[in-house]
Design an enzyme around this catalytic site. Sequence first.
Site, short mmCIF file in Angstrom:
data_model
loop_
_atom_site.label_atom_id
_atom_site.label_comp_id
_atom_site.label_asym_id
_atom_site.label_seq_id
_atom_site.Cartn_x
_atom_site.Cartn_y
_atom_site.Cartn_z
N GLY A 98 0.81 -1.22 0.00
CA GLY A 98 0.00 0.00 0.00
C GLY A 98 0.84 1.26 0.00
O GLY A 98 0.44 2.28 -0.59
N GLU A 133 10.64 8.89 -28.86
CA GLU A 133 11.79 8.53 -29.71
C GLU A 133 11.62 7.12 -30.30
O GLU A 133 12.58 6.36 -30.42
CB GLU A 133 13.10 8.69 -28.95
CG GLU A 133 13.36 10.16 -28.63
CD GLU A 133 14.77 10.48 -28.23
OE1 GLU A 133 15.70 9.95 -28.85
OE2 GLU A 133 14.93 11.28 -27.30
#
Length: 380
Positions: free
Chosen positions: A340, A363
Site C-alpha cells: 500500500g 523517440e
Amino acid sequence: MNFELSEDHKVLIDSLVDFVKKEVKPLAILIDEKHEIPKSLIDQYSELGFMGTYIPEEYGGAGMDYFSYILTVEEISKACASSGVFIAAHTSLCCGPILTYGTEEQKKKWLPNLASGKKIGAFLQTEAGAGSDVASIETKYVEEDDCYVVNGAKIFISNGSFRGTGILIATKDKSLGHKGLSAFIIDLTSAGVEVIKNEVKMGIRGSVTTAFGLDGVRIPKENLLANEGDGFKIAMETLNAGRISVGAQALGIAGGALDLAIAYSKERKQFGKPIAAFQAVSMKLADMKVRVEQSKMLIYKASWLKENNKPYIMESAMAKLSASETATFVTKDAIQVHGGYGFICEYEVERMYRDAKITEIYEGTSEIQKIIIGKILLEL
C-alpha cells in the site's frame, strides 16, 4: 572482452552518485509536483558540464566520451527522470545533430551556448499528423531572399518552453515525402515562434513538453544543416542516437526503483521478520535485477558501438526496447513490494512508475523498435 569500467568512468560514477544523493534526490518529489526543474539545479547541471558532456572542449563542452554522457543520464534518472530527459533531449537531439552535421561556423556559433547551458536545446519534429511517420510532416518552408520562411506547427517538444535553440525538421514539398525534408537550426525566440501550450502529463512532469505555432518564421540560410533534402537522414540518425540516451534514462528509472525496493524489503517487517526473508519477495527482486542487468549490457554495448563509429542502429533499437520495457516492469513490481505504501507519493516508486511509461513511447515506440530490428535482421 572487458567488462571493467575505466578509472575515469569509476570516478565519474562516484561523483555522480554523491551529487545525485545530495542535490537531485531531495528535489525529485517537488519537481514532479511543481512541474518544473528549479533553475538552481539547472545551473548546477551546467556548471558541472552535464549540458555538454561529450561536446569537445574547443566548442565549450566538457570533452568527455559518449559513454560518460550515458552514465550521467542513467545516474541522474535514478533519482529524477525529468532531469534525465531534460539533459538527454538537450544533448542528443540538439547538440548531437549540430556536432555531427554542422559546419565549423555553425559549431562555433551554436555549441558553446548549448554546452554551457546558456541555451537549452530542443528537437522540433513531431506534428499532430506526423509522429512515427516522419515523411508526413506538413510544416513547410520556402526560400525567400537570404532566408527560409517556415509555417506550420509542432507538438510534444521536450525543453521547448525554454525557447532556446532548436533543430527543426520541415518540408519543401510534402509530395516529395522524406526526400522533401530539410533540417534547420532555429532560435526559438525568433519572431513568429509562438508557444501554444505546455502539456499536462502523466509522468516526467518536470520536463516541460510544448506545442509550437510557426507563423512566417524567418531562418537565415546559414542555419541549414547539411544540404536541402537531408532532413530525413538527419532526423533518423538523431533518433538512432537518442534512443541510447532514452534507454539510459529508462535504465536509471529501473535501477533507482530496484534500489528502493531492496531497501524497503529489508526494513518492512511482517509476521515477525523483514519481508525480504519471504521467497515471494526475494524472487520478485531477483527478476527485477536480471532485467536491469540485461538492459544495462544492451545500453552499454550500443554506447560503445556509437563511440567507436561502428554500426549501431539495431543495437540502439534493442537497447531502447529492452530498457524501456524493463523500466515499466521493475517500477510496477517495486510498487508491489512496497504494498500500500507504494501507492503513496511519499515513497517515490509511484512517481517512477508514471515516469517509466513514456520511455516505451517517445523517440520511437516499442513497436517501431521491433520493426527496425526485424528489417535489419531480414535485410529489408
